[in-house]
Design a protein around this motif. Structure first.
Motif, PDB file in Angstrom:
ATOM      1  N   ASP A 136      -2.570 -12.449  -9.288  1.00 35.40           N
ATOM      2  CA  ASP A 136      -3.127 -11.862  -8.035  1.00 35.40           C
ATOM      3  C   ASP A 136      -2.691 -12.663  -6.791  1.00 35.40           C
ATOM      4  O   ASP A 136      -2.157 -12.212  -5.869  1.00 35.40           O
ATOM      5  N   ASP A 237      -5.542  -1.602  -5.389  1.00 35.87           N
ATOM      6  CA  ASP A 237      -7.031  -1.926  -6.043  1.00 35.87           C
ATOM      7  C   ASP A 237      -7.117  -3.408  -5.729  1.00 35.87           C
ATOM      8  O   ASP A 237      -8.234  -3.977  -5.104  1.00 35.87           O
ATOM      9  N   LEU A 238      -6.267  -4.414  -5.650  1.00 39.28           N
ATOM     10  CA  LEU A 238      -6.327  -5.686  -5.474  1.00 39.28           C
ATOM     11  C   LEU A 238      -6.461  -5.879  -3.988  1.00 39.28           C
ATOM     12  O   LEU A 238      -7.349  -6.645  -3.309  1.00 39.28           O
ATOM     13  N   ALA A 240      -7.294  -3.640  -1.603  1.00 36.56           N
ATOM     14  CA  ALA A 240      -8.538  -3.087  -0.951  1.00 36.56           C
ATOM     15  C   ALA A 240      -9.592  -4.189  -1.330  1.00 36.56           C
ATOM     16  O   ALA A 240     -10.422  -4.238  -0.277  1.00 36.56           O
ATOM     17  N   ARG A 241      -9.615  -4.948  -2.498  1.00 40.23           N
ATOM     18  CA  ARG A 241     -10.634  -5.653  -2.764  1.00 40.23           C
ATOM     19  C   ARG A 241     -10.702  -7.185  -1.946  1.00 40.23           C
ATOM     20  O   ARG A 241     -11.778  -7.843  -1.738  1.00 40.23           O
ATOM     21  N   THR A 242      -9.369  -7.502  -1.768  1.00 36.63           N
ATOM     22  CA  THR A 242      -9.325  -8.757  -1.140  1.00 36.63           C
ATOM     23  C   THR A 242      -8.894  -8.826   0.298  1.00 36.63           C
ATOM     24  O   THR A 242      -9.256  -9.914   1.002  1.00 36.63           O
ATOM     25  N   SER A 250     -12.182  -0.507   3.959  1.00 36.61           N
ATOM     26  CA  SER A 250     -12.013  -0.509   2.468  1.00 36.61           C
ATOM     27  C   SER A 250     -10.947   0.271   1.669  1.00 36.61           C
ATOM     28  O   SER A 250     -10.470   0.289   0.603  1.00 36.61           O
TER      29      SER A 250
END
Length: 309
Positions: A136, A237-238, A240-242, A250
């Motif tokens: 990541d 997804d990565l 959006a999360r980080t 978001s």
């Protein structure tokens, strides 16, 4: 001929003759399917300018974005120009169709400080040695460091990256290849991933293959948890999360890192044409949107700091 049959023939022309990307062909299909739904059972040769205007008016009433209307207008004009050349319609009804002006929207951009904090957090997580964390970290350092698209990132093979020179060979839109630079942080993250994480992910995938999972990829640079090529959905997804908290949304996607890289380059004094070449933009006008972002940030700073603002 019904519009659906003609649209299929047109899509085949786009794929085989014009060699457009699958995503672009899908967009044409979607636009022409919407047109077919609007005109109903009307034959292709019976469609005139008023039908096309009514189609766009309906799209406006249901709240379609200006960018969507502009794309659909372009799709209709390309389709009917082809149909006229093929003798499917006696005249091109789209010649007087006006393309709606696109509204200018500035892209989501994280500040340089916010990006540094987010990437520092990824660096700390990767230091624990978990293969997924290392991957990541490498993925996001490369997205931001090289300003590449998510499709270009996921399409990278091992041989496309030169850690010594700090460059990556990517395949962009229209199958155009270009070489982009990346910095020392991305190089270090990629080096750690290749030596400490990728072999572990391949080994984990081989064990899974014995239970019916797909065989791990030999060529792909970035691997998913099951050993295949890392997919765009996982990168979304990565990010959006980080990175989402850094941008304040978001729903942020990988393109925000590309926007941020371009804006920070221009903020630092990079030449506009050099940024255009790095991003792989066919038109300088596409790159110029980032000058507006930089100007807006300057105006905000002025309003906050200047005593005569």
């Amino acid at each position: 001929m019904q519009i659906e049959r003609a649209a299929e023939a047109f899509a085949a022309h786009l794929e085989r003759v014009r060699r457009l990307s699958p995503a672009t062909v899908r967009a044409y299909r979607s636009d022409l399917a919407d047109l077919a739904d609007a005109v109903g059972d009307l034959e292709l040769a019976g469609i005139d300018i008023e039908h096309l205007r009514d189609w766009l008016w309906r799209a406006t009433k249901r709240g379609d974005a200006r960018s969507t209307l502009a794309r659909r207008t372009s799709s209709a004009r390309s389709f009917f120009a082809w149909a006229h050349d093929e003798g499917l319609v006696p005249a091109d009804p789209s010649l007087r169709l006006v393309t709606p002006k696109r509204g200018r929207t500035l892209p989501q951009v994280a500040t340089a400080d916010a990006m540094r904090d987010a990437l520092d957090a990824l660096t700390a997580a990767a230091a624990e040695g978990d293969p997924i964390a290392l991957r990541d970290h490498a993925a996001l350092e490369l997205l931001y460091g090289a300003g590449i698209r998510v499709s270009e990132l996921c399409g990278l093979d091992i041989g496309d990256v030169d850690l010594d020179r700090g460059t990556a060979r990517v395949l962009g839109k229209g199958s155009k290849e270009r070489v982009v630079p990346f910095g020392a942080p991305a190089s270090r993250a990629l080096g750690a991933y290749l030596t400490r994480a990728r072999p572990a992910l391949r080994e984990r995938a081989k064990r899974g293959a014995a239970g019916g999972d797909p065989e791990p990829s030999d060529r792909a640079l970035l691997l998913g948890a099951r050993g295949g090529r890392l997919g765009p959905r996982a990168v979304y997804d990565l990010v959006a999360r980080t990175i989402g908290p850094a941008v304040g949304s978001s729903s942020v996607g990988p393109h925000a890192l590309r926007h941020s890289a371009a804006t920070h380059l221009l903020d630092g004094g990079a030449d506009l044409r050099a940024v255009q070449e790095m991003l792989g933009h066919a038109s300088l006008g596409t790159t110029q949107i980032y000058t507006h972002v930089s100007s807006e940030r300057l105006r905000q700073s002025y309003r906050l700091a200047h005593p005569r603002a």
